[in-house]
Design an enzyme around this catalytic site. Sequence first.
Site, short mmCIF file in Angstrom:
data_model
loop_
_atom_site.label_atom_id
_atom_site.label_comp_id
_atom_site.label_asym_id
_atom_site.label_seq_id
_atom_site.Cartn_x
_atom_site.Cartn_y
_atom_site.Cartn_z
N ASP A 1 -1.19 1.19 -4.62
CA ASP A 1 -1.99 0.08 -5.14
C ASP A 1 -3.43 0.50 -5.45
O ASP A 1 -4.28 -0.32 -5.76
CB ASP A 1 -1.97 -1.12 -4.19
CG ASP A 1 -2.67 -0.86 -2.87
OD1 ASP A 1 -2.60 0.28 -2.37
OD2 ASP A 1 -3.30 -1.79 -2.33
N SER B 1 0.83 -1.20 0.00
CA SER B 1 0.00 0.00 0.00
C SER B 1 0.87 1.26 0.00
O SER B 1 1.68 1.46 -0.89
CB SER B 1 -0.96 -0.03 1.18
OG SER B 1 -1.91 1.00 1.11
N ASP C 1 -6.03 1.75 -3.76
CA ASP C 1 -7.24 1.53 -2.97
C ASP C 1 -7.60 2.76 -2.13
O ASP C 1 -8.76 3.00 -1.85
CB ASP C 1 -7.16 0.26 -2.12
CG ASP C 1 -5.98 0.24 -1.15
OD1 ASP C 1 -5.19 1.21 -1.13
OD2 ASP C 1 -5.85 -0.76 -0.42
#
Length: 574
Positions: free
Chosen positions: A302, A150, A304
Site C-alpha cells: 500500500d 499493508s 506507506d
Amino acid sequence: MIYIAPETLEIANTWLTPTFDEDTQHQIKELIANNPDELKESFYKNLEFGTGGMRGIMGVGTNRINKYTLGKNTQGLANFLKQEHPNKKLKVAIAYDCRHNSKSLAKLVADVFSANGIKVYLFSDLRPTPELSFAVKHLGCDCGIVLTASHNPPEYNGYKVYWNDGGQIVPPQDAEIINAINELDYAEINFEANDNLIELIDTELDEAFITASVANGSFEGTDRDNLSIVFTSLHGTSITILPETLKRAGYKNIHIVEEQAKPDGDFPTVKSPNPEEPAALAMAMELAEKVNADIVIGTDPDSDRIGIAVRDNDNKLILLNGNQAMIVMTDFLIGQWLKQGKLSDNDFVGTTIVSTPMMQELADYYGVECKVGLTGFKWIAKMIQDHPDQAFIGGGEESFGFMVGDFVRDKDAVTAALLACEITSQAKSNNSSLYKELLKLYVTHGFYKEHLVSLVKKGISGGEEIAQMMVDFRDNPLKKINGSKVIMLEDYQSSTMKNILTDKEYPLDVPKSNVLIYYMEDGSKIACRPSGTEPKIKFYISVKETLKTVEDFEKVQQKLDDKITSIINDLNVN
C-alpha cells in the site's frame, strides 16, 4: 464424531440466519461438518482495531475480514458521523490496494456509506495509502477508509480509518467509533447503495498529490541527471504514482523491476512483500548491480513503508534499516530548513518509543523539539493535530516509515522515496554518498545500532503464548541484561516509570499500550510489545557506543553486534 465447543457453535449458528447470504451460510456449514479447528479460529473473537487499523484473514466469521465484519464497521462509523454532525452533508474518501477482494470490499464500504446518505469519493482503481490521507484533506472529507493489509501475507486484508485531519483515528474517536460498531447487530447494516452519492476519483487527485509530493520532497541544488535509481513496487500500488513523481522532480534514470511491477495480491516473486525483509528486495538489488545503480527503492503493497539500499564505502549495496533511513532523512530535512532560513525553536520532529534514541540526540543538536509517541504513525499525526502552533519538519519510526511535512498525515513511501533520492543525489555531487553521510552522523551524535527480533505465534495458542510472555516480563522484570544493570522500567500498560535503583515510581502521561521498555546502565534499551497488526511479539534492541572516527566504524560496529547477540541470548528470544 467431531467435537465443537458449544460457545463456538452458538456464535456460528447466528450466521446461519437469513441476515447472512447463502454463500456465507454454506461456507459455515462446511466448517461445522469438516473443519472444527478453522470454525473456532473464525469465531472465537471479534476482529479488533490495532496499531494500523483492523487486519485479518479473509473468510467467514467474526474473526475474519468479510462483507459483514466490514459492513458492520462501516455502518457503525456512519452512525457515529451522523450523530457527531447531525446537520452536515458528510463526505468520505475510500481507497484500496492490490489485495484479493480489495476492490469489491471498497465498493461494499462505499455502498454502506451511500446507503446512509453520506457522499463517497471512491478511487476508480488501486492507489497508495498516503494518497488517501492526502485526499481526505484535499477534498475536505470527514473521514477516509483504506482497504489494505499493508505487508501481511496474501490471505489477509484490512480496514484503516482516517479522520478529517488525514491521520488515522486516535483517542477519543477510536473508542467512541468502536463502541458504535459494537452496539450494532449485523441485521442493522444497510447495504442498499445510493449510486448517486458515489463519485469516482482518479487523475485529478493524482495530479494534486504528485504536485504536493514534489513540492515537499525536492530541494534546490540537486544534480538529478547523474543519479541511477532502481525501483520496485513489490506488486503493489506505488507503481501508479511513484515513478511519475520521480520523473516530475527531474529524475530520468529510473529502472523498474518489471517482474514486480504488475499489481498482484499473490505477491508471486517474494515470500513476503515487506521491504523490511532483505529478501523482498533481492530482485531489485540484482538489477541495481546490472545497471550500476546508486540507490534501490522498494515499497510495500500500500506504499506507506519504504526500503532503501545504497552503496557503502566498498561500493557494495546494503539495505538501510528504518532507524538509519529516518536519521539521515531527518538530518537532511532540518539542514534544508536551516539553509532556507526558516528553522526556529518552535519546530519539531516526531518519532516513536520503539525507534532509535538517536532522534533525540539529533533534535537537541539543532535546537528543535523531538516529540516521542506510541508505536504507529497515527501518533505522529496526532502530534501535528495537537500542536497547530508548531511546525512539523518530518519524522519516522523504525518500521520503515517516514513522513515529510504535514501535507500527508501518515507514513508516505512516495515522498520519502523522492527525499532519499535527493539526499543521495546531493551527496554524490559533493563526492560523498548517503552512506558516508550516515557515518558522519554517527561520529557527531554517537553510534546507535538497533535490531528487531520478531517471534511469530499464530492462532489462539499463539495469542495466549504472547500474552504470557508479556506477563512474565512485566511481573518478573529482569535485573541485569548482558551484565548491565536495569536502571529504569517503563510500563505503558500501567502508565508507570520505575527507577529500579531507587524503587521510585513516576507516572507516564501517554495513552495506555501493552509495551514494556527496559533501560540499562550502559545506555542500551530494550522494548517489547505484541504487534498490533500481526500474530507476533516484537523485541526492539538499541545499543550505543562512541565513534571517534569514520575509520573506526567496522570495529565499533562489531562490538555493537556482539552486544546485541548477547542481549538476545539473555532474553532467550532467539
